[in-house]
Design an enzyme around this catalytic site. Structure first.
Site, PDB file in Angstrom:
ATOM      1  CD  GLU A 438      -2.012   1.217   3.212  1.00 24.30           C
ATOM      2  OE1 GLU A 438      -1.895   0.179   3.813  1.00 24.30           O
ATOM      3  OE2 GLU A 438      -2.469   2.138   3.656  1.00 24.30           O
ATOM      4  CG  ASP A 516      -0.297   1.656   6.892  1.00 28.33           C
ATOM      5  OD1 ASP A 516       0.875   1.217   6.644  1.00 28.33           O
ATOM      6  OD2 ASP A 516      -0.755   2.887   6.212  1.00 28.33           O
ATOM      7  CG  ASP A 520      -7.589   4.533   6.064  1.00 27.71           C
ATOM      8  OD1 ASP A 520      -8.664   4.442   5.986  1.00 27.71           O
ATOM      9  OD2 ASP A 520      -6.940   5.649   5.960  1.00 27.71           O
TER      10      ASP A 520
END
Ligand code: 0RA
Length: 655
Positions: A438, A516, A520
C-alpha cells in the site's frame, strides 16, 4: 513413524488373521492422513467433524433422523449426536464381530449395510467414520437401539474392549465423541465460525433437519455458552435469500425449482440482484463443486436457452441491436444448484468438478421445464429479468470494447512489466515472492528492505478500485489492477475465467498483501482480497495468496527491544524488559503504518522468512465468502459495522 510400526507389531498378535488386515487399513490412514482427509491443517481437522456429521445426514436423508447436535468440548474434543436408527450392533457372520465395530474400524465399511438406503452424502473424500477413529487418540461411540445402550471405545482406531451393553433406553440414535490426534494435525483448535458456516450450509442443502452446535470452551459475561441452531424449511430458496441478504433483489421471491429427471434429484433456487457479479454455487451430494461440471453446464444451458426463447417470443428483443451472450443471463444472478448423484465422478485439479455426463441433461430438462412454466405464470417478473439481461448485454458490449482496446495496447507496447515493479532476480516462480504494498512510500521502504534475489515489490497507489461495485470493463481500465495482472504474469480474463485460471505462467508462488495495521490498511487489504476473490480466485484456491502481518508495537528499554503483534505480547514484553519492576522505564512505540518502520525493521519483522508470520488466505465456504465480500464492499452500512465489530478481535483493526 517408527513408533507406529512398533506399536503395530507389538499389538497385532492379540488379534486374529482378519484383524491384522483391519489394523493395516487404519495404520495406512495414520501414515498418509492427507490421502484420506485432504490435508492435516485446520482444514483436515474440521473435516473430521464433517465426516461424522455426514453420516448422520445420510441417516436423515434416508428419513430416519431429524436432529443432529455438535458439541465442541473445552479440550477441543467433539461430540456428534443424532436421533437416527443407530448403527447396527448385531454380530456379523463373516467378520464374527459387531457390525458397529466393523463400521468403526474398517475403511469404507459404512456403505456395506443397507444397500437400498438413500446414501448419497459423505464428505469430499467420503471415507467413512473409521478414518476419524484412526486419527483420534480416543473415540467413544454410544448406540441407542432396540431398547438398549451399546458402547465401544478406541485408541487410535483400536478397540479397547468388545461392544458392550451398558443400560436400557427408549430412544434411538448414535453418539460419537472423539479427540483428534494432535500429533497428526498441525493444529488442534476448532474454529466455531468454520463449523457454524458448514452446519448452516448443510441445513439449507438438506431442508427439514435440525442442526445444532454448542461451544463449551468459553462463556459470555452471563455465563452462557456460544450456541447456534439451524433449520431450514425452504431449503435452497432460503439459502439464496441468506446469500443475498445485503443485496437489492430484482424480484420479490427467488425462483425455486425442485424435481427429478432421469433418477437425478435436482434442486435449484435463483434470484437476480442489482450487482454485476455472478454468484452461482453448485453442489453434488452436499459437496461444493467449485470447479463446476456437468450439473452447472446443464443449468447454464437451460437458463440461456429458456430466457432467450421467452424474450424472443415476447418480442422484447426486436429493438435490441447487439448480440446477447451467455454471461449476460448471469450478471447479478445468485443461484444455488444441488443434485444428488448415486455414483459421482469427480474430476479437476481439486476433484470438485462433476463429470457424470447424464447429469447435464437431467438438470437442463428440470430447469428448462420449470423455468418456462415460471416465466409464463409470472409475466411481470419475466419482463424485469429480460430487461436486466438486455441492460447487462449493453454494458458488456462497452466492456468488451474496452478490454479489446487494452489488450491491443498491450500487444503494441509488448509485454513489458509495469514500471513501478521492482522485480527479483530469481527466475524460478516457485522460489519467488511478490509484495503488493500500500502506497509509494511504504513501497520504497520495502524495496530497500527486501532480499532482491527472490522478493519483488509492487507498490499500489492508495485505494484500489472496489470491484464489488464496479462494472467489469472498469476493472480492465484500472491502472493498479492492470499492473497486478502484468506483474503476476496471468492474463486478464473475465470473472468467469478466474475459477479455472491457468496458473502455469504465474511469476511468483507467494503473493503477499502488505498494508498498514490500521483501519485504512484493513480496508485496502479487503479491497485487494475482493479483487482476487472475484477475478483471480484460483490463485487463492491454489494457496498462493498471503497477508503480511507487520507488528503493532515496539517495546524498548535502552538497547533492548521487542516487537509485539498484540496486547498480550506487549504486556509480556513490558514485564520482561522492566526487570526491576519499573514499567514506566519501558518505552512503547505504536506502529500505525509501515512507513514508521525503517527498511531494516520492516525486513526483520515482516519480510524475512525466518522471522515473519504470513497468513495464508483460504476459503472455508465459497458462498459464504461471496456474501461477506458483498456485505463488506456494498452500500449497506449496518451489517458491515456489525461484522467488523464481531471480528475486530481477530483482525488487527485499530478501533
Ligand atoms: C448402517 C446401517 C444403518 C444405519 C447406519 C449405518 C447409521 C450410521 C450412522 C452414523 C452416524 N449416525 C448413523 N446412523 C445410522 C441402518 C440400520 C437399520 O436398518 O436399522
Amino acid at each position: 513413524m517408527d513408533e507406529l510400526v512398533k506399536e503395530k507389531t507389538a499389538k497385532s498378535n492379540d488379534y486374529g488373521a482378519d484383524s491384522i488386515q483391519v489394523l493395516e487399513g487404519l495404520e495406512a490412514v495414520r501414515k498418509r492422513p492427507a490421502m484420506y482427509i485432504g490435508d492435516i491443517s485446520a482444514k483436515g481437522l474440521h473435516h473430521l467433524v464433517y465426516e461424522v456429521v455426514d453420516n448422520s445426514i445420510d441417516e436423515a436423508l434416508a428419513g430416519y433422523c431429524r436432529n443432529i447436535d455438535v458439541f465442541i468440548h473445552p479440550d477441543n474434543s467433539i461430540t456428534v449426536k443424532d436421533d437416527g436408527r443407530g448403527i447396527p450392533t448385531d454380530i456379523m457372520t463373516k467378520e464374527k464381530k459387531s457390525a458397529l465395530e466393523v463400521v468403526m474400524t474398517v475403511l469404507h465399511a459404512g456403505g456395506k449395510f443397507d444397500k437400498d438406503s438413500y446414501k448419497v452424502s459423505g464428505g469430499l473424500h467420503g471415507v467413512g467414520i473409521s478414518v476419524v477413529n484412526a486419527l483420534s487418540t480416543h473415540l467413544k461411540v454410544t448406540i441407542y437401539r432396540e431398547g438398549k445402550i451399546f458402547t465401544q471405545e478406541y485408541e487410535r482406531g483400536k478397540p479397547l474392549f468388545d461392544v458392550k451393553v451398558i443400560g436400557e433406553t427408549d430412544r434411538t440414535g448414535t453418539e460419537v465423541t472423539f479427540h483428534p490426534d494432535t500429533t497428526i494435525f498441525t493444529t488442534g483448535v476448532y474454529h466455531y465460525d468454520t463449523l457454524v458456516s458448514r452446519l448452516r450450509e448443510l441445513s439449507f442443502l438438506n431442508k427439514g433437519i435440525h442442526l445444532n452446535i454448542t461451544d463449551e470452551r468459553e462463556t459470555d459475561a452471563e455465563g452462557k455458552q456460544q450456541s447456534d441452531q439451524f433449520f431450514s424449511q425452504g431449503g435452497l430458496k432460503e439459502f439464496v435469500q441468506f446469500l443475498d441478504a445485503t443485496r437489492q433483489h430484482l424480484i420479490a421471491e427467488p425462483i425455486y425449482i425442485e424435481g427429478e429427471r432421469g433418477g437425478v434429484p435436482v434442486e435449484v433456487a435463483m434470484q437476480y440482484n442489482d450487482s454485476f457479479n455472478e454468484n452461482v454455487h453448485s453442489y453434488v451430494n452436499n459437496i461444493n463443486t467449485h470447479e463446476g461440471g456437468t450439473h452447472l453446464a446443464g443449468f447454464r444451458r437451460a437458463l440461456t436457452r429458456t430466457l432467450k426463447s421467452y424474450a424472443d417470443k415476447s418480442g422484447m428483443l426486436q429493438k435490441v441491436k447487439i448480440e446477447i451472450a451467455g454471461d449476460d443471463f448471469r450478471e447479478g444472478l445468485t443461484a444455488v444448484i444441488s443434485v444428488k448423484v448415486q455414483e459421482p465422478q469427480f474430476e479437476g485439479q481439486t476433484k470438485t468438478k462433476l463429470g457424470n455426463s447424464d447429469v447435464m441433461g437431467a438438470v437442463d430438462q428440470a430447469v428448462s421445464d420449470m423455468l418456462s412454466y415460471y416465466l409464463e405464470e409470472h409475466p411481470k417478473e419475466a419482463k424485469m429479468i429480460v430487461d436486466k439481461v438486455i441492460l447487462a448485454a449493453t454494458a458488456r458490449h462497452a466492456a468488451r470494447k474496452a478490454r479489446e482496446l487494452v489488450q491491443r495496447k498491450n500487444v503494441l507496447i509488448g509485454t513489458g512489466l509495469p514500471g513501478k515493479l521492482a522485480d527479483c532476480s530469481e527466475a524460478d516462480p516457485s522460489l519467488c515472492e511478490i509484495y503488493l504494498v500500500e502506497g509509494d512510500s511504504a513501497g520504497g521502504t520495502a524495496k530497500q528492505g527486501r532480499n532482491r534475489a527472490f522478493q519483488a515489490i509492487l507498490p499500489l497507489r492508495g485505494k484500489i478500485l472496489n470491484v464489488e461495485k464496479a462494472m467489469e470493463y472498469r476493472i480492465y481500465d484500472n491502472e493498479e489492477i492492470k499492473n497486478i495482472f502484468t506483474a503476476l504474469g496471468v492474463s486478464m480474463g473475465t470473472a468467469e475465467d478466474s475459477k479455472a485460471l491457468n496458473s502455469t505462467k504465474l511469476r511468483y508462488h507467494k503473493i503477499v498483501i502488505m498494508t498498514d495495521a490500521d483501519v485504512d490498511g484493513s480496508h485496502i487489504t479487503t479491497l485487494i482480497l475482493t479483487f482476487f476473490f472475484r477475478y483471480l480466485r484460483a490463485l487463492i484456491e491454489q494457496g498462493f495468496v498471503y497477508i503480511a502481518t507487520p507488528p503493532l508495537y515496539l517495546v524498548k528499554k535502552g538497547k533492548e527491544q521487542k516487537y509485539c503483534w498484540n496486547d498480550e505480547e506487549r504486556q509480556a514484553a513490558i514485564k520482561e524488559l522492566a526487570k526491576d519492576g519499573k514499567e514506566e522505564s519501558v518505552n512503547t512505540q505504536r506502529y500505525k503504518g509501515l512507513g514508521e518502520m525503517n527498511a531494516e525493521q520492516l525486513w526483520e519483522t515482516t519480510m524475512n522468512p525466518e522471522s515473519r508470520t504470513l497468513r495464508q488466505v483460504t476459503i472455508d465456504s465459497e458462498p459464504e465468502a461471496g456474501r461477506i465480500f458483498s456485505m463488506l464492499m456494498g452500500d449497506d452500512v449496518p451489517p458491515r459495522r456489525e461484522f467488523i465489530e464481531k471480528n475486530a478481535k481477530y483482525a488487527n483493526i485499530d478501533v
